[in-house]
Design a protein around this motif. Structure first.
Motif, short mmCIF file in Angstrom:
data_model
loop_
_atom_site.label_atom_id
_atom_site.label_comp_id
_atom_site.label_asym_id
_atom_site.label_seq_id
_atom_site.Cartn_x
_atom_site.Cartn_y
_atom_site.Cartn_z
N PRO A 28 6.08 4.67 9.94
CA PRO A 28 5.88 5.53 9.00
C PRO A 28 6.99 4.76 7.82
O PRO A 28 8.12 5.01 8.68
N SER A 29 6.36 4.49 6.84
CA SER A 29 7.24 3.88 5.56
C SER A 29 7.68 4.57 4.42
O SER A 29 9.16 4.82 4.15
N ILE A 30 7.09 6.57 4.66
CA ILE A 30 7.49 6.47 3.56
C ILE A 30 8.32 7.45 3.59
O ILE A 30 9.03 7.71 2.33
N PRO A 31 9.06 8.20 4.47
CA PRO A 31 10.72 8.42 4.19
C PRO A 31 11.97 7.59 3.49
O PRO A 31 11.95 8.43 3.42
N ARG A 32 11.26 6.53 3.91
CA ARG A 32 12.23 5.83 3.50
C ARG A 32 11.43 5.27 1.75
O ARG A 32 12.96 5.27 1.12
N LEU A 33 10.99 4.98 1.27
CA LEU A 33 10.32 4.78 0.40
C LEU A 33 10.83 6.26 -1.11
O LEU A 33 11.37 6.53 -1.78
N LEU A 34 11.11 7.12 -0.10
CA LEU A 34 11.69 8.33 -0.76
C LEU A 34 12.65 9.08 -0.73
O LEU A 34 13.24 10.19 -1.26
N SER A 35 13.32 8.50 0.27
CA SER A 35 14.91 8.98 0.83
C SER A 35 15.16 10.02 1.01
O SER A 35 16.10 10.44 0.67
N PRO A 38 11.10 -6.98 -8.80
CA PRO A 38 12.05 -7.13 -7.76
C PRO A 38 12.08 -6.21 -7.81
O PRO A 38 12.55 -5.19 -6.47
N GLU A 39 12.90 -5.59 -8.94
CA GLU A 39 13.04 -3.92 -8.68
C GLU A 39 12.38 -2.62 -7.91
O GLU A 39 12.60 -1.65 -7.18
N ILE A 40 11.20 -3.30 -7.68
CA ILE A 40 9.88 -2.48 -6.89
C ILE A 40 10.68 -2.79 -5.37
O ILE A 40 10.48 -1.71 -4.99
N VAL A 41 10.99 -4.25 -5.38
CA VAL A 41 11.32 -4.39 -3.70
C VAL A 41 12.48 -3.64 -3.28
O VAL A 41 12.62 -2.78 -2.64
N ARG A 42 13.92 -3.77 -4.30
CA ARG A 42 15.09 -3.10 -4.66
C ARG A 42 14.38 -1.70 -4.19
O ARG A 42 15.99 -0.28 -3.17
N LYS A 100 1.09 -0.68 -0.09
CA LYS A 100 -0.21 -0.01 0.17
C LYS A 100 0.94 1.17 0.12
O LYS A 100 0.37 1.93 -1.00
N SER A 101 1.82 1.02 0.78
CA SER A 101 2.68 2.84 0.89
C SER A 101 3.55 2.11 -0.29
O SER A 101 3.94 3.95 -0.69
N THR A 102 3.83 1.80 -1.01
CA THR A 102 5.18 1.65 -2.96
C THR A 102 3.96 2.01 -3.31
O THR A 102 3.98 2.79 -4.21
N VAL A 103 2.65 1.66 -3.25
CA VAL A 103 1.56 2.26 -4.97
C VAL A 103 1.23 3.94 -4.27
O VAL A 103 1.41 4.88 -5.19
N TYR A 122 10.01 3.93 -8.24
CA TYR A 122 10.27 2.54 -8.89
C TYR A 122 9.87 3.87 -10.21
O TYR A 122 10.45 3.33 -11.69
N VAL A 123 8.57 3.96 -9.84
CA VAL A 123 7.82 4.70 -11.70
C VAL A 123 9.29 6.28 -12.06
O VAL A 123 8.70 5.83 -13.24
N LYS A 124 9.88 6.43 -11.19
CA LYS A 124 11.07 7.12 -12.01
C LYS A 124 12.09 6.68 -12.29
O LYS A 124 12.91 6.95 -13.95
N THR A 125 12.26 5.60 -11.46
CA THR A 125 13.19 4.70 -12.50
C THR A 125 13.63 3.65 -13.56
O THR A 125 15.02 3.40 -14.66
N HIS A 126 12.42 3.08 -13.69
CA HIS A 126 12.18 2.09 -14.43
C HIS A 126 10.93 2.54 -15.41
O HIS A 126 9.62 1.77 -15.14
N PRO A 127 11.15 3.40 -15.47
CA PRO A 127 9.24 3.93 -16.19
C PRO A 127 8.76 2.77 -17.91
O PRO A 127 7.58 3.40 -17.71
N ASP A 128 9.96 2.60 -18.14
CA ASP A 128 9.64 1.51 -19.23
C ASP A 128 9.16 0.23 -18.79
O ASP A 128 8.63 -0.95 -19.44
#
Length: 279
Positions: free
Chosen positions: A75-82, A245-249, A47-50, A257-263
């Protein structure tokens, strides 16, 4: 008699403060065009990744976006966005959200904890007070979208968020395909209906996997559970996001993910979701 007058005066003062707070909250929320609550009855569904990728996708499309993490205990959003090392600027009567890119601003309790190993042991009223403060006192400004990432379940945080956001808030419900997740997510749909919150739809995460070497298609967590639930409950099905697996990484390392793996197929699905929401 004097004590009665003092009690009456205190009650009036308390009522006035509440009215002022309610007016401030209403004024803040009135500047936000769309309020979307991302939720799920089940933990571990991504959910947080989405929420993070949806907020980033909308920001990349040029919209002004806020991302609010109301998961008090995890709270995981800070990690997900570095953004784990960032701290919001706090003044007496407002808090500046933490920027990510040009069009996205973020707020989370994770920014305020002195130690990320520290457990947050709060009861319901304290949680509601924090969520109110994040909505009322954060300088969100004029936004096209405010995405609210809720913890799993139908407890204090999603209830408080929906009550405070106002009647124009809408929900996106995330599930994975297997029955054990679908059973809990069904309760989220009932919860939203009891709260009179419109449901934009159900999103099925981790819906399938295609091997990058042999292209064999595998349904690791089964498939179709979200779509079947949507038909059963009369809710729009927003599509399925395949396993990558790149979503997890990307989540672990803090890049979007949508920025670094757009295709990639999963990123295209997330961008499709942003397109559906914004048209």
């Amino acid at each position: 008699m004097q004590d009665l007058k003092m009690a009456s005066s205190c009650a009036c003062s308390s009522d006035k403060k509440k009215e002022d707070k309610d007016a401030k909250l209403k004024q803040k929320m009135g500047k936000i065009k769309n309020k979307l609550v991302v939720m799920s009855g089940k933990g571990g569904v991504g959910k947080s990744t989405v929420a993070a990728n949806l907020a980033a996708a909308l920001a990349m499309k040029g919209f002004q976006v806020g991302l609010l993490d109301v998961d008090v205990h995890g709270p995981s959003i800070p990690r997900l966005l570095s953004l784990s090392s960032e701290k919001p600027h706090i003044e007496k009567d407002y808090i500046e959200p933490v920027p990510w890119g040009r069009n996205l601003w973020v707020m989370s309790l994770g920014f305020l904890l002195p130690d990320n190993r520290e457990a947050v042991i709060w009861r319901g009223p304290v949680k509601m007070g924090l969520i109110r403060q994040f909505l009322q006192d954060v300088a969100w400004g004029e936004l096209d979208y405010l995405i609210v990432d809720c913890p799993p379940g139908t407890g204090d945080e999603p209830m408080s968020a929906l009550q405070l956001l106002g009647s124009d808030a809408k929900s996106i419900i995330v599930t994975t395909p297997q029955a054990v997740a679908v059973d809990d997510v069904r309760r989220s749909i009932t919860f939203c209906r009891e709260m009179e919150t419109p449901i934009l739809g159900i999103l099925e995460n981790m819906s399938s996997y295609s091997c990058p070497k042999c292209n064999e298609h595998l349904d690791i967590f089964n498939t179709g559970g979200g779509e079947k639930l949507a038909r059963e409950m009369g809710v729009t099905f927003l599509g399925g996001i395949p396993i990558d697996p790149e979503i997890v990484r990307s989540g672990d390392e803090g890049y979007i993910y949508v920025k670094t793996h757009p295709d990639s197929p999963a990123a295209r699905k997330m961008m499709d979701l942003a397109e559906k929401i914004s048209t």
